[in-house]
Design a protein around this motif. Sequence first.
Motif, PDB file in Angstrom:
ATOM      1  N   LEU A  41       2.653   5.249  -4.805  1.00 23.24           N
ATOM      2  CA  LEU A  41       2.861   4.788  -6.171  1.00 23.24           C
ATOM      3  C   LEU A  41       3.332   5.950  -7.040  1.00 23.24           C
ATOM      4  CD1 LEU A  41      -0.439   2.729  -6.548  1.00 23.24           C
ATOM      5  CD2 LEU A  41       1.824   1.908  -5.852  1.00 23.24           C
ATOM      6  N   VAL A  42       4.457   5.766  -7.702  1.00 24.95           N
ATOM      7  CA  VAL A  42       5.000   6.812  -8.558  1.00 24.95           C
ATOM      8  C   VAL A  42       3.966   7.152  -9.641  1.00 24.95           C
ATOM      9  CG1 VAL A  42       6.822   7.407 -10.209  1.00 24.95           C
ATOM     10  CG2 VAL A  42       7.395   6.171  -8.108  1.00 24.95           C
ATOM     11  N   GLY A  43       3.635   8.431  -9.748  1.00 18.87           N
ATOM     12  CA  GLY A  43       2.667   8.888 -10.740  1.00 18.87           C
ATOM     13  C   GLY A  43       1.252   9.018 -10.226  1.00 18.87           C
ATOM     14  N   ASP A  44       0.994   8.579  -8.976  1.00 18.82           N
ATOM     15  CA  ASP A  44      -0.366   8.659  -8.443  1.00 18.82           C
ATOM     16  C   ASP A  44      -0.564   9.930  -7.622  1.00 18.82           C
ATOM     17  OD1 ASP A  44      -2.978   7.245  -8.167  1.00 18.82           O
ATOM     18  OD2 ASP A  44      -2.495   7.443  -6.026  1.00 18.82           O
ATOM     19  N   ARG A  45      -1.805  10.359  -7.515  1.00 11.64           N
ATOM     20  CA  ARG A  45      -2.175  11.585  -6.817  1.00 11.64           C
ATOM     21  C   ARG A  45      -1.799  11.588  -5.336  1.00 11.64           C
ATOM     22  NH1 ARG A  45      -5.778   7.835  -7.636  1.00 11.64           N
ATOM     23  NH2 ARG A  45      -7.538   7.420  -6.261  1.00 11.64           N
ATOM     24  N   PHE A  46      -1.676  10.424  -4.713  1.00  8.30           N
ATOM     25  CA  PHE A  46      -1.334  10.360  -3.296  1.00  8.30           C
ATOM     26  C   PHE A  46       0.163  10.142  -3.048  1.00  8.30           C
ATOM     27  CE2 PHE A  46      -5.917   9.384  -2.754  1.00  8.30           C
ATOM     28  CZ  PHE A  46      -6.212  10.345  -1.803  1.00  8.30           C
ATOM     29  N   PHE A  47       0.979  10.113  -4.091  1.00 10.51           N
ATOM     30  CA  PHE A  47       2.419   9.882  -3.908  1.00 10.51           C
ATOM     31  C   PHE A  47       3.022  11.020  -3.080  1.00 10.51           C
ATOM     32  CE2 PHE A  47       6.907  10.138  -5.052  1.00 10.51           C
ATOM     33  CZ  PHE A  47       7.296   8.825  -4.809  1.00 10.51           C
ATOM     34  N   GLY A  48       3.601  10.653  -1.926  1.00 14.43           N
ATOM     35  CA  GLY A  48       4.231  11.629  -1.043  1.00 14.43           C
ATOM     36  C   GLY A  48       3.277  12.645  -0.454  1.00 14.43           C
ATOM     37  N   TRP A  49       1.989  12.334  -0.446  1.00 15.38           N
ATOM     38  CA  TRP A  49       0.965  13.293  -0.032  1.00 15.38           C
ATOM     39  C   TRP A  49       1.179  13.787   1.395  1.00 15.38           C
ATOM     40  CZ3 TRP A  49      -3.662  12.983   3.089  1.00 15.38           C
ATOM     41  CH2 TRP A  49      -4.490  14.107   2.944  1.00 15.38           C
ATOM     42  N   LYS A  50       1.354  12.866   2.341  1.00 17.35           N
ATOM     43  CA  LYS A  50       1.711  13.272   3.696  1.00 17.35           C
ATOM     44  C   LYS A  50       2.413  12.118   4.394  1.00 17.35           C
ATOM     45  CE  LYS A  50      -2.591  12.464   6.282  1.00 17.35           C
ATOM     46  NZ  LYS A  50      -3.670  13.116   7.018  1.00 17.35           N
ATOM     47  N   GLU A  51       3.202  12.451   5.373  1.00 16.09           N
ATOM     48  CA  GLU A  51       3.998  11.454   6.079  1.00 16.09           C
ATOM     49  C   GLU A  51       3.113  10.417   6.763  1.00 16.09           C
ATOM     50  OE1 GLU A  51       7.479  11.367   9.480  1.00 16.09           O
ATOM     51  OE2 GLU A  51       7.137  13.206   8.347  1.00 16.09           O
ATOM     52  N   ASP A  52       3.513   9.163   6.636  1.00 11.26           N
ATOM     53  CA  ASP A  52       2.849   8.036   7.292  1.00 11.26           C
ATOM     54  C   ASP A  52       1.379   7.891   6.872  1.00 11.26           C
ATOM     55  OD1 ASP A  52       3.353   5.805   8.948  1.00 11.26           O
ATOM     56  OD2 ASP A  52       2.267   6.739  10.611  1.00 11.26           O
ATOM     57  N   TYR A  53       1.068   8.277   5.645  1.00 10.41           N
ATOM     58  CA  TYR A  53      -0.303   8.213   5.151  1.00 10.41           C
ATOM     59  C   TYR A  53      -0.780   6.766   5.068  1.00 10.41           C
ATOM     60  CZ  TYR A  53      -4.362   9.170   2.214  1.00 10.41           C
ATOM     61  OH  TYR A  53      -5.642   9.246   1.711  1.00 10.41           O
ATOM     62  N   LYS A  54      -2.007   6.523   5.509  1.00 11.58           N
ATOM     63  CA  LYS A  54      -2.554   5.163   5.578  1.00 11.58           C
ATOM     64  C   LYS A  54      -3.018   4.626   4.236  1.00 11.58           C
ATOM     65  CE  LYS A  54      -4.166   5.642  10.315  1.00 11.58           C
ATOM     66  NZ  LYS A  54      -5.330   5.589  11.197  1.00 11.58           N
ATOM     67  N   GLY A  55      -3.157   5.502   3.241  1.00  8.93           N
ATOM     68  CA  GLY A  55      -3.672   5.071   1.944  1.00  8.93           C
ATOM     69  C   GLY A  55      -2.671   5.275   0.822  1.00  8.93           C
ATOM     70  N   GLN A  56      -1.425   4.867   1.036  1.00  4.62           N
ATOM     71  CA  GLN A  56      -0.398   5.011   0.004  1.00  4.62           C
ATOM     72  C   GLN A  56      -0.726   4.190  -1.233  1.00  4.62           C
ATOM     73  OE1 GLN A  56       3.146   3.872   2.113  1.00  4.62           O
ATOM     74  NE2 GLN A  56       2.974   5.581   3.537  1.00  4.62           N
ATOM     75  N   ILE A  57      -1.499   3.143  -1.046  1.00  2.74           N
ATOM     76  CA  ILE A  57      -1.981   2.289  -2.124  1.00  2.74           C
ATOM     77  C   ILE A  57      -3.356   1.767  -1.712  1.00  2.74           C
ATOM     78  CG2 ILE A  57      -0.790   0.266  -1.190  1.00  2.74           C
ATOM     79  CD1 ILE A  57      -0.379  -0.730  -4.086  1.00  2.74           C
ATOM     80  N   THR A  58      -4.235   1.596  -2.692  1.00  3.93           N
ATOM     81  CA  THR A  58      -5.561   1.042  -2.396  1.00  3.93           C
ATOM     82  C   THR A  58      -5.815  -0.176  -3.270  1.00  3.93           C
ATOM     83  OG1 THR A  58      -6.575   2.605  -3.943  1.00  3.93           O
ATOM     84  CG2 THR A  58      -6.575   3.218  -1.606  1.00  3.93           C
ATOM     85  N   PHE A  59      -6.498  -1.149  -2.695  1.00  7.01           N
ATOM     86  CA  PHE A  59      -6.839  -2.401  -3.362  1.00  7.01           C
ATOM     87  C   PHE A  59      -8.356  -2.536  -3.390  1.00  7.01           C
ATOM     88  CE2 PHE A  59      -2.695  -2.988  -1.448  1.00  7.01           C
ATOM     89  CZ  PHE A  59      -1.987  -3.754  -2.352  1.00  7.01           C
TER      90      PHE A  59
END
Length: 151
Positions: A41-59
């Motif tokens: 998510l653009v603007g979030d702390r995990f944006f582009g954090w690491k390749e193939d990251y499992k938590g690109q978004i959380t619900f």
Amino acid sequence: MQILHIYLSPEHNFFGHHGQPAGTAPMIEVPEVECVAGKGLVGDRFFGWKEDYKGQITFFEHEQYERLCEKFSVIDVPPSAFRRNIITKGIDLNTLIGVEFEVQGIRFLGTQESTPCYWMNQAFAEGAEDALKGHGGLRAKILSNGILRKS
């Protein structure tokens, strides 16, 4: 699935803070967010954090938030305390683990439960970590680009 809240945070409060005090970065509520496939998510702390990251978004289910408010008699802590991005209503998020799904035309892959940690006891109420086991929310990968909006 109804989207009640969308939250972003530019910094981590708990992740990487083990053995240290929690951070103080706020969760910022926004009316919409840009989802970027494979990045987050653009603007979030995990944006582009690491390749193939499992938590690109959380619900996180609003129903679980309500359950915990009742269980712990909490009336003054918002759902942002759980530091999940999307607060949903009307769906059992555990049914989406290992499943590709679509929300507002954007494709996601549910990867795993967003496991609660001991910080939840500090952020919400003592005992919240145990009460959230099996209901901590959903971590997902973003498979297609798009704008997610509150609905």
